[in-house]
Design an enzyme around this catalytic site. Structure first.
Site, mmCIF file in Angstrom:
data_model
loop_
_atom_site.group_PDB
_atom_site.id
_atom_site.type_symbol
_atom_site.label_atom_id
_atom_site.label_comp_id
_atom_site.label_asym_id
_atom_site.label_seq_id
_atom_site.Cartn_x
_atom_site.Cartn_y
_atom_site.Cartn_z
ATOM 1 N N ARG A 1 0.844 -1.193 0.000
ATOM 2 C CA ARG A 1 0.000 0.000 0.000
ATOM 3 C C ARG A 1 0.880 1.245 0.000
ATOM 4 O O ARG A 1 1.824 1.356 0.777
ATOM 5 C CB ARG A 1 -0.929 0.007 1.221
ATOM 6 C CG ARG A 1 -2.052 -1.028 1.140
ATOM 7 C CD ARG A 1 -3.032 -0.686 0.032
ATOM 8 N NE ARG A 1 -4.136 -1.628 -0.122
ATOM 9 C CZ ARG A 1 -4.186 -2.597 -1.026
ATOM 10 N NH1 ARG A 1 -3.175 -2.791 -1.857
ATOM 11 N NH2 ARG A 1 -5.251 -3.374 -1.109
ATOM 12 N N GLU B 1 0.695 20.803 -10.179
ATOM 13 C CA GLU B 1 0.333 20.430 -8.816
ATOM 14 C C GLU B 1 1.148 19.264 -8.282
ATOM 15 O O GLU B 1 0.965 18.830 -7.155
ATOM 16 C CB GLU B 1 -1.162 20.067 -8.757
ATOM 17 C CG GLU B 1 -2.096 21.206 -9.117
ATOM 18 C CD GLU B 1 -3.554 20.744 -9.148
ATOM 19 O OE1 GLU B 1 -3.896 19.839 -8.369
ATOM 20 O OE2 GLU B 1 -4.321 21.298 -9.936
ATOM 21 N N HIS C 1 0.555 0.176 -9.801
ATOM 22 C CA HIS C 1 -0.267 -0.691 -8.948
ATOM 23 C C HIS C 1 -0.759 -1.904 -9.744
ATOM 24 O O HIS C 1 -1.952 -2.197 -9.790
ATOM 25 C CB HIS C 1 -1.448 0.086 -8.357
ATOM 26 C CG HIS C 1 -2.008 -0.546 -7.110
ATOM 27 N ND1 HIS C 1 -2.568 0.178 -6.092
ATOM 28 C CD2 HIS C 1 -2.102 -1.850 -6.710
ATOM 29 C CE1 HIS C 1 -2.977 -0.629 -5.136
ATOM 30 N NE2 HIS C 1 -2.700 -1.878 -5.494
#
Length: 312
Positions: free
Chosen positions: A227, A267, A286
């Site tokens: 994770r 950003e 992922h």
């Protein structure tokens, strides 16, 4: 029983449920708010990670008997509320554990042998042999945190490399022929490689931080196929810059829940910008558990668990 599928999966899942007498319904596009309006009609729910299955959603699901999450983690579901409402929740780590083990091994071997960097250099007419001299896994110590389905799978892959495999886990008595259970302090004192195989919990969120990294006796390589929020990216970048971490293979990122469109414009967080420029960092989107084979296996595992426990 009527089952609502919120995400597309291998056709095998719906086929197995249909053969067992369930009725499949599909809605891959409606908003959470619209799904809440109809969820009371359904006995079962099949999800991946489209939106959080929270208290509001679960309380609206008055007939719901089970949720099947086609993947390993259940952090997207409010398990406490589900338990109170007697809704069984199933995941399928058995379905993609082999894929994760292979991906972690691939990342580690690539880092040890500079394969990503060397490939780019050769494509650009640069032929550097000594600078790309690699390392061997033989004789190294690989430390795993978490020894469930994924950790055990990785340890099995490592068993043929003549390296030492240690692991730390909150549960005792998990040691087997492929890995030795030790304290976290002992793991930190010996590891040349650290690989994470933990779920996302309050204990694991932000676990790999400046203090944790400093606790390692040797400089080490980091593999994270678990994770993203387990690793503080800013602290990882600092350790990579100082040499305390020699390289990192990251299939998951701290910023994953952000829009990846916005990540690649003005950003973009500064630590992520730095990470992208490092040639000793290997990134994948992922997909460690995302193979052709695991898509089939995940569907089979979830369908089998549902049919076994909620057979008609």
């Amino acid at each position: 029983m009527k089952v609502l599928h919120l995400d597309s999966n291998h056709d095998l899942l719906a086929s197995m449920l249909e053969d067992a007498g369930y009725t499949n319904h599909y809605d891959y596009t409606s908003s959470k708010e619209n799904i809440i309006k109809v969820i009371s009609d359904y006995d079962g729910l099949i999800v991946r990670s489209r939106f959080p299955i929270d208290q509001e959603f679960l309380k609206a699901a008055q007939k719901l008997k089970f949720i099947g999450r086609v993947g390993a983690g259940l952090e997207n579901i409010d398990l406490d509320v589900a338990q109170k409402l007697h809704i069984a929740c199933y995941n399928a780590p058995e379905g993609n554990r082999n894929a994760v083990g292979e991906h972690a091994l691939g990342m580690l071997l690539s880092l040890f042998n500079h394969l990503n960097r060397a490939d780019q250099e050769v494509r650009n007419g640069i032929w550097l042999r000594e600078e790309n001299r690699g390392l061997e896994l033989e004789g190294k110590t690989v430390g795993l945190i978490g020894y469930g389905n994924m950790g055990k799978s990785f340890a099995r892959k490592l068993s043929g490399f003549d390296c030492k495999v240690l692991f730390y886990d909150l549960k005792n008595g998990l040691e087997d022929k492929n890995a030795t259970q030790v304290s976290l302090k002992e793991l930190q004192s010996q590891a040349d490689v650290l690989s994470l195989h933990t779920p996302q919990t309050t204990l694991t969120t932000g676990m790999v931080n400046k203090e944790f990294i400093a606790g390692f006796k040797k400089a080490f390589y980091l593999i994270n196929t678990a994770r993203g929020k387990s690793v503080i990216t800013a602290d990882l970048v600092e350790a990579l810059e100082s040499g305390k971490i020699k390289g990192a293979g990251l299939d998951v990122l701290e910023y994953e829940k952000s829009s990846f469109t916005s990540l690649f414009d003005k950003e973009m967080p500064l630590p992520f910008k730095k990470l992208l420029k490092m040639d000793n960092v290997l990134l994948s989107p992922h997909v460690a558990g995302w193979t052709i084979e695991s898509k089939y296996k995940l569907a089979h595992v979830i369908a089998s668990k549902i049919i076994k426990n909620h057979g008609l």
